[in-house]
Design an enzyme around this catalytic site. Structure first.
Site, PDB file in Angstrom:
ATOM      1  N   TYR A 137       0.882  -1.206   0.050  1.00 53.72           N
ATOM      2  CA  TYR A 137       0.001   0.026  -0.151  1.00 53.72           C
ATOM      3  C   TYR A 137       0.811   1.322  -0.136  1.00 53.72           C
ATOM      4  CZ  TYR A 137      -3.963  -3.033   1.134  1.00 53.72           C
ATOM      5  OH  TYR A 137      -5.073  -4.103   1.324  1.00 53.72           O
TER       6      TYR A 137
ATOM      7  N   LYS B  63       4.767 -14.945   1.509  1.00 50.93           N
ATOM      8  CA  LYS B  63       4.346 -15.709   0.064  1.00 50.93           C
ATOM      9  C   LYS B  63       5.782 -15.897  -0.785  1.00 50.93           C
ATOM     10  CE  LYS B  63       1.972 -18.271  -2.849  1.00 50.93           C
ATOM     11  NZ  LYS B  63       1.402 -19.591  -2.396  1.00 50.93           N
TER      12      LYS B  63
ATOM     13  N   ASP C 227      -1.524 -18.647   1.935  1.00 46.84           N
ATOM     14  CA  ASP C 227      -2.601 -19.526   1.790  1.00 46.84           C
ATOM     15  C   ASP C 227      -2.671 -20.452   2.775  1.00 46.84           C
ATOM     16  OD1 ASP C 227      -0.082 -20.413   0.917  1.00 46.84           O
ATOM     17  OD2 ASP C 227      -0.792 -20.971  -1.149  1.00 46.84           O
TER      18      ASP C 227
ATOM     19  N   ASP D 125      -4.175  -7.138   5.902  1.00 43.86           N
ATOM     20  CA  ASP D 125      -5.203  -6.557   5.713  1.00 43.86           C
ATOM     21  C   ASP D 125      -6.397  -7.858   5.563  1.00 43.86           C
ATOM     22  OD1 ASP D 125      -7.551  -4.589   5.045  1.00 43.86           O
ATOM     23  OD2 ASP D 125      -6.694  -3.850   3.495  1.00 43.86           O
TER      24      ASP D 125
ATOM     25  N   ASP E 221      -9.553  -9.318   8.530  1.00 44.74           N
ATOM     26  CA  ASP E 221     -10.957  -9.570   8.052  1.00 44.74           C
ATOM     27  C   ASP E 221     -11.227 -10.673   8.241  1.00 44.74           C
ATOM     28  OD1 ASP E 221     -11.042  -6.811   7.441  1.00 44.74           O
ATOM     29  OD2 ASP E 221     -12.299  -7.102   5.591  1.00 44.74           O
TER      30      ASP E 221
END
Length: 347
Positions: free
Chosen positions: A135, A185, A218, A242, A246
């Site tokens: 971001y 990752k 993942d 982020d 959630d």
């Protein structure tokens, strides 16, 4: 009596509703524990944008600089202002200007709240890097509107930024149950995520009392669903954090319980506290928004200000309220009723 200067930005939609609810509870706690919250309200929002062409005034950051903390209700009204405009016009500039590089989100199941999962119980603290990474805002578009259009979004990972969020996470793990899980990752992103993994291993040597695990994003998503009780502190980049938070909110019963803090750890600049449920324009002003995430965020603010007894009391009052079945069902009680019940439990 200690006096704290708090900047209130209710923002959009139910942000106004839950900010008023939170302020009511926090002022009550302040009276019980012998301090004062002096609040200044700023109308910066999508409505402000439509009138002024910006999400906040040019001197908005300088205006906020002198406060002890910032409390944000919610930002966004996508029917009138694109989310990319509201986010990059208000929330991200504040996080970056005040070095609020640690986004802290607690995930645990409150008494009386049902999780969509069958679990033996969990208590996860997610630490998200908050000012760079995916971001960072580095990139651009060229040849717009043509068949040759190109869009580039560049992730930026600095040694300073990565080390400081990892060190913050190690300290949180040390203060909790001594287990840190770093999420990347690196099998696919061979530069930025390998870099993150390497720095995690370097810092691990300075925290021999903390057990460190490395997981790909993942696999972590699957772990949070299948065995959330096995996790303690989780640290991830801006984007991965982020997404995972959630998911954590869903596991703990929904976004109505999702509190967060944007922390400047050295306290040289104000930190910002906010629920993460969004502005929900469709139910704004109807007195049906669940204020628990917002009030929990307020408890985190009290703790950060040094009023840890008051912060703990507010969180305990929330949990005694949900244990009574109040605030545990969508539409079950009004915003005012839930707020009143939490205030009563503070006594």
């Amino acid at each position: 009596m200690t006096n704290y200067e708090i900047a209130l930005i209710p923002g959009d939609g139910i942000g106004v509703d839950v900010t008023d609810a939170t302020l009511s509870v926090l002022n009550h706690a302040a009276g019980l524990y012998g301090f004062d919250l002096a609040t200044t309200r700023f109308p910066w929002s999508c409505a402000w944008y439509l009138e002024h062409g910006s999400m906040m005034p040019r001197d908005g950051i300088d205006t906020l600089r002198g406060f002890d903390a910032i409390y944000l209700g919610a930002v966004g009204w996508p029917e009138t202002v694109a989310d990319a405009v509201s986010l990059h016009g208000l929330l991200l500039p504040i996080r970056k200007a005040f070095a609020q590089f640690a986004n802290v989100r607690p995930h645990r199941l409150l008494d009386g709240v049902e999780s969509p999962l069958r679990s033996d119980g969990f208590d996860i603290l997610c630490i998200r890097e908050n000012t760079e990474g995916e971001y960072s805002g580095a990139g651009g578009r060229v040849h717009q509107g043509t068949p040759d259009e190109v869009a580039v979004e560049t992730s930026v990972f600095t040694r300073t930024g990565t080390e400081r969020i990892l060190r913050f996470a190690f300290e949180q793990a040390r203060a909790r149950r001594g287990h840190l899980t770093s999420v990347t990752k690196s099998n696919a992103q061979k530069y930025s995520m390998v870099f993150w993994d390497e720095l995690t291993r370097e810092l691990a040597g300075q925290y021999p009392d903390v057990t460190v695990s490395h997981m790909h994003i993942d696999a972590m998503a699957a772990r949070m669903v299948m065995a959330p009780e096995t996790l303690d502190v989780v640290v991830a980049s801006n984007l991965f954090g982020d997404i995972l938070t959630d998911l954590g909110a869903a596991i703990q019963g929904g976004l109505g319980y999702a509190a967060s803090a944007n922390i400047c750890p050295d306290r040289t600049m104000p930190s910002m506290f906010e629920p993460v449920h969004g502005s929900a324009p469709d139910i704004a002003g109807q007195n049906i928004a669940n204020p628990i995430a917002a009030i929990w965020s307020g408890a985190m603010m009290l703790d950060h200000l040094g009023e840890s007894r008051a912060g703990a009391a507010v969180l305990a009052a929330i949990e005694r309220t949900t244990a009574r079945g109040i605030g545990t069902r969508p539409g079950g009680q009004s915003t005012d009723a839930i707020t009143a019940a939490i205030t009563s439990e503070l006594e």
